[in-house]
Design a protein around this motif. Structure first.
Motif, PDB file in Angstrom:
ATOM      1  N   MET A   1     -20.777 -17.769 -21.570  1.00  0.00           N
ATOM      2  CA  MET A   1     -21.214 -16.991 -22.720  1.00  0.00           C
ATOM      3  C   MET A   1     -22.718 -16.713 -22.728  1.00  0.00           C
ATOM      4  SD  MET A   1     -18.706 -18.629 -25.572  1.00  0.00           S
ATOM      5  CE  MET A   1     -18.999 -17.304 -26.729  1.00  0.00           C
ATOM      6  N   TYR A   2     -23.445 -17.274 -21.754  1.00  0.00           N
ATOM      7  CA  TYR A   2     -24.886 -17.060 -21.639  1.00  0.00           C
ATOM      8  C   TYR A   2     -25.207 -16.630 -20.213  1.00  0.00           C
ATOM      9  CZ  TYR A   2     -25.718 -19.585 -26.038  1.00  0.00           C
ATOM     10  OH  TYR A   2     -25.737 -19.981 -27.346  1.00  0.00           O
ATOM     11  N   LYS A   3     -26.264 -15.871 -20.055  1.00  0.00           N
ATOM     12  CA  LYS A   3     -26.784 -15.520 -18.730  1.00  0.00           C
ATOM     13  C   LYS A   3     -28.246 -15.945 -18.701  1.00  0.00           C
ATOM     14  CE  LYS A   3     -27.029 -12.195 -15.171  1.00  0.00           C
ATOM     15  NZ  LYS A   3     -25.998 -12.179 -14.181  1.00  0.00           N
ATOM     16  N   ARG A   4     -28.538 -16.961 -17.882  1.00  0.00           N
ATOM     17  CA  ARG A   4     -29.894 -17.508 -17.759  1.00  0.00           C
ATOM     18  C   ARG A   4     -30.483 -17.844 -19.126  1.00  0.00           C
ATOM     19  NH1 ARG A   4     -31.439 -17.726 -12.738  1.00  0.00           N
ATOM     20  NH2 ARG A   4     -33.640 -17.974 -13.131  1.00  0.00           N
ATOM     21  N   GLY A   5     -29.659 -18.472 -19.982  1.00  0.00           N
ATOM     22  CA  GLY A   5     -30.112 -18.944 -21.281  1.00  0.00           C
ATOM     23  C   GLY A   5     -30.057 -17.929 -22.402  1.00  0.00           C
ATOM     24  N   GLN A   6     -29.714 -16.689 -22.103  1.00  0.00           N
ATOM     25  CA  GLN A   6     -29.635 -15.630 -23.125  1.00  0.00           C
ATOM     26  C   GLN A   6     -28.172 -15.373 -23.478  1.00  0.00           C
ATOM     27  OE1 GLN A   6     -32.432 -14.263 -24.573  1.00  0.00           O
ATOM     28  NE2 GLN A   6     -33.446 -15.836 -23.348  1.00  0.00           N
ATOM     29  N   ARG A   7     -27.856 -15.481 -24.767  1.00  0.00           N
ATOM     30  CA  ARG A   7     -26.472 -15.274 -25.225  1.00  0.00           C
ATOM     31  C   ARG A   7     -26.044 -13.833 -24.966  1.00  0.00           C
ATOM     32  NH1 ARG A   7     -22.235 -16.902 -27.929  1.00  0.00           N
ATOM     33  NH2 ARG A   7     -21.412 -15.923 -29.789  1.00  0.00           N
ATOM     34  N   LEU A   8     -24.846 -13.673 -24.384  1.00  0.00           N
ATOM     35  CA  LEU A   8     -24.304 -12.345 -24.135  1.00  0.00           C
ATOM     36  C   LEU A   8     -23.747 -11.774 -25.439  1.00  0.00           C
ATOM     37  CD1 LEU A   8     -22.438 -13.079 -20.791  1.00  0.00           C
ATOM     38  CD2 LEU A   8     -24.645 -11.966 -21.085  1.00  0.00           C
ATOM     39  N   GLU A   9     -23.881 -10.479 -25.611  1.00  0.00           N
ATOM     40  CA  GLU A   9     -23.377  -9.833 -26.819  1.00  0.00           C
ATOM     41  C   GLU A   9     -21.855  -9.803 -26.797  1.00  0.00           C
ATOM     42  OE1 GLU A   9     -25.219  -6.131 -27.745  1.00  0.00           O
ATOM     43  OE2 GLU A   9     -27.164  -6.813 -27.003  1.00  0.00           O
ATOM     44  N   ARG A  10     -21.262  -9.771 -27.980  1.00  0.00           N
ATOM     45  CA  ARG A  10     -19.806  -9.824 -28.121  1.00  0.00           C
ATOM     46  C   ARG A  10     -19.120  -8.731 -27.290  1.00  0.00           C
ATOM     47  NH1 ARG A  10     -16.279 -12.319 -31.786  1.00  0.00           N
ATOM     48  NH2 ARG A  10     -18.084 -13.200 -32.812  1.00  0.00           N
ATOM     49  N   GLY A  11     -19.632  -7.507 -27.307  1.00  0.00           N
ATOM     50  CA  GLY A  11     -19.042  -6.417 -26.532  1.00  0.00           C
ATOM     51  C   GLY A  11     -19.102  -6.670 -25.041  1.00  0.00           C
ATOM     52  N   THR A  12     -20.160  -7.305 -24.582  1.00  0.00           N
ATOM     53  CA  THR A  12     -20.330  -7.616 -23.165  1.00  0.00           C
ATOM     54  C   THR A  12     -19.365  -8.705 -22.713  1.00  0.00           C
ATOM     55  OG1 THR A  12     -22.669  -7.087 -23.403  1.00  0.00           O
ATOM     56  CG2 THR A  12     -22.039  -8.265 -21.417  1.00  0.00           C
ATOM     57  N   LEU A  13     -19.059  -9.651 -23.603  1.00  0.00           N
ATOM     58  CA  LEU A  13     -18.200 -10.777 -23.237  1.00  0.00           C
ATOM     59  C   LEU A  13     -16.807 -10.329 -22.798  1.00  0.00           C
ATOM     60  CD1 LEU A  13     -19.130 -13.434 -25.924  1.00  0.00           C
ATOM     61  CD2 LEU A  13     -19.514 -13.575 -23.465  1.00  0.00           C
ATOM     62  N   ALA A  14     -16.330  -9.199 -23.323  1.00  0.00           N
ATOM     63  CA  ALA A  14     -14.996  -8.714 -22.953  1.00  0.00           C
ATOM     64  C   ALA A  14     -14.922  -8.348 -21.475  1.00  0.00           C
ATOM     65  CB  ALA A  14     -14.625  -7.514 -23.817  1.00  0.00           C
ATOM     66  N   SER A  15     -16.056  -7.969 -20.868  1.00  0.00           N
ATOM     67  CA  SER A  15     -16.050  -7.561 -19.464  1.00  0.00           C
ATOM     68  C   SER A  15     -16.538  -8.667 -18.516  1.00  0.00           C
ATOM     69  CB  SER A  15     -16.914  -6.314 -19.287  1.00  0.00           C
ATOM     70  OG  SER A  15     -18.250  -6.607 -19.616  1.00  0.00           O
ATOM     71  N   VAL A  16     -16.887  -9.829 -19.058  1.00  0.00           N
ATOM     72  CA  VAL A  16     -17.351 -10.941 -18.223  1.00  0.00           C
ATOM     73  C   VAL A  16     -16.138 -11.560 -17.513  1.00  0.00           C
ATOM     74  CG1 VAL A  16     -18.385 -13.244 -18.280  1.00  0.00           C
ATOM     75  CG2 VAL A  16     -19.339 -11.422 -19.685  1.00  0.00           C
ATOM     76  N   PRO A  17     -16.239 -11.783 -16.196  1.00  0.00           N
ATOM     77  CA  PRO A  17     -15.090 -12.350 -15.484  1.00  0.00           C
ATOM     78  C   PRO A  17     -14.825 -13.798 -15.904  1.00  0.00           C
ATOM     79  CG  PRO A  17     -16.995 -12.287 -14.040  1.00  0.00           C
ATOM     80  CD  PRO A  17     -17.386 -11.576 -15.316  1.00  0.00           C
ATOM     81  N   ALA A  18     -13.548 -14.158 -15.906  1.00  0.00           N
ATOM     82  CA  ALA A  18     -13.157 -15.544 -16.165  1.00  0.00           C
ATOM     83  C   ALA A  18     -13.030 -16.260 -14.821  1.00  0.00           C
ATOM     84  CB  ALA A  18     -11.841 -15.588 -16.917  1.00  0.00           C
ATOM     85  N   TYR A  19     -13.481 -17.503 -14.781  1.00  0.00           N
ATOM     86  CA  TYR A  19     -13.405 -18.324 -13.577  1.00  0.00           C
ATOM     87  C   TYR A  19     -12.287 -19.338 -13.771  1.00  0.00           C
ATOM     88  CZ  TYR A  19     -17.971 -16.363 -12.555  1.00  0.00           C
ATOM     89  OH  TYR A  19     -19.010 -15.499 -12.310  1.00  0.00           O
ATOM     90  N   ARG A  20     -11.378 -19.430 -12.790  1.00  0.00           N
ATOM     91  CA  ARG A  20     -10.243 -20.345 -12.886  1.00  0.00           C
ATOM     92  C   ARG A  20     -10.542 -21.605 -12.095  1.00  0.00           C
ATOM     93  NH1 ARG A  20      -4.413 -18.017 -13.021  1.00  0.00           N
ATOM     94  NH2 ARG A  20      -5.302 -17.509 -15.040  1.00  0.00           N
ATOM     95  N   GLY A  21     -10.188 -22.739 -12.694  1.00  0.00           N
ATOM     96  CA  GLY A  21     -10.373 -24.010 -12.015  1.00  0.00           C
ATOM     97  C   GLY A  21      -9.824 -25.156 -12.829  1.00  0.00           C
ATOM     98  N   VAL A  22     -10.116 -26.355 -12.376  1.00  0.00           N
ATOM     99  CA  VAL A  22      -9.677 -27.575 -13.039  1.00  0.00           C
ATOM    100  C   VAL A  22     -10.856 -28.115 -13.844  1.00  0.00           C
ATOM    101  CG1 VAL A  22      -8.820 -29.919 -12.695  1.00  0.00           C
ATOM    102  CG2 VAL A  22      -8.018 -28.064 -11.221  1.00  0.00           C
ATOM    103  N   LEU A  23     -10.652 -28.266 -15.154  1.00  0.00           N
ATOM    104  CA  LEU A  23     -11.711 -28.731 -16.045  1.00  0.00           C
ATOM    105  C   LEU A  23     -11.831 -30.243 -15.987  1.00  0.00           C
ATOM    106  CD1 LEU A  23     -13.784 -28.024 -18.282  1.00  0.00           C
ATOM    107  CD2 LEU A  23     -11.934 -28.417 -19.928  1.00  0.00           C
TER     108      LEU A  23
END
Length: 128
Positions: free
Chosen positions: A8-30
């Motif tokens: 939800m952040y890029k280099r410490g800057q919060r991404l805007e809500r509209g931008t978050l919809a296009s941010v890729p999701a990373y799959r893995g084991v938490l």
């Protein structure tokens, strides 16, 4: 637990809500564990180390979150906040720390999640 994570952040800057919809999701084991560098064993509520590992191995999908806290859990997922160390592009010896938040959605079906062994579950401390 197999999950999809959205940063939800890029280099410490919060991404805007509209931008978050296009941010890729990373799959893995938490992984959430209190075993982190510099941990004081006397601390009864230590910050966590949150990591996202590749399902087939032990390498990180994303740089882990240090001093992580689970700040929200709801039926759609959970929000984890912490500090992320990013390597400098100028030198492999230099790195910078930034605030980061992960939105985490469980991918494994409920039947698979129920099959987890008790030892696989780490205690989680919710932030106030």
């Amino acid at each position: 637990m197999l999950v999809d994570v959205v940063e939800m952040y890029k280099r410490g800057q919060r991404l805007e809500r509209g931008t978050l919809a296009s941010v890729p999701a990373y799959r893995g084991v938490l992984s959430l564990t209190p075993d982190r560098p510099g941990r004081d064993p006397r601390d009864r509520n230590p910050p966590l180390l949150a990591g996202l590992c590749r399902p087939e191995g032990m390498s990180w999908v994303l740089p882990p979150l240090d001093k992580a806290r689970v700040v929200r859990i709801n039926p759609r997922g959970m929000l984890i906040k912490g500090r992320q160390e990013l390597q400098s592009t100028r030198s492999s010896r230099n790195s910078e720390w930034f605030d980061q938040a992960w939105w985490v959605r469980v991918v494994a079906p409920a039947a698979n999640a129920a099959a987890l062994e008790f030892e696989d579950v780490q205690p989680v401390h919710l932030a106030n």
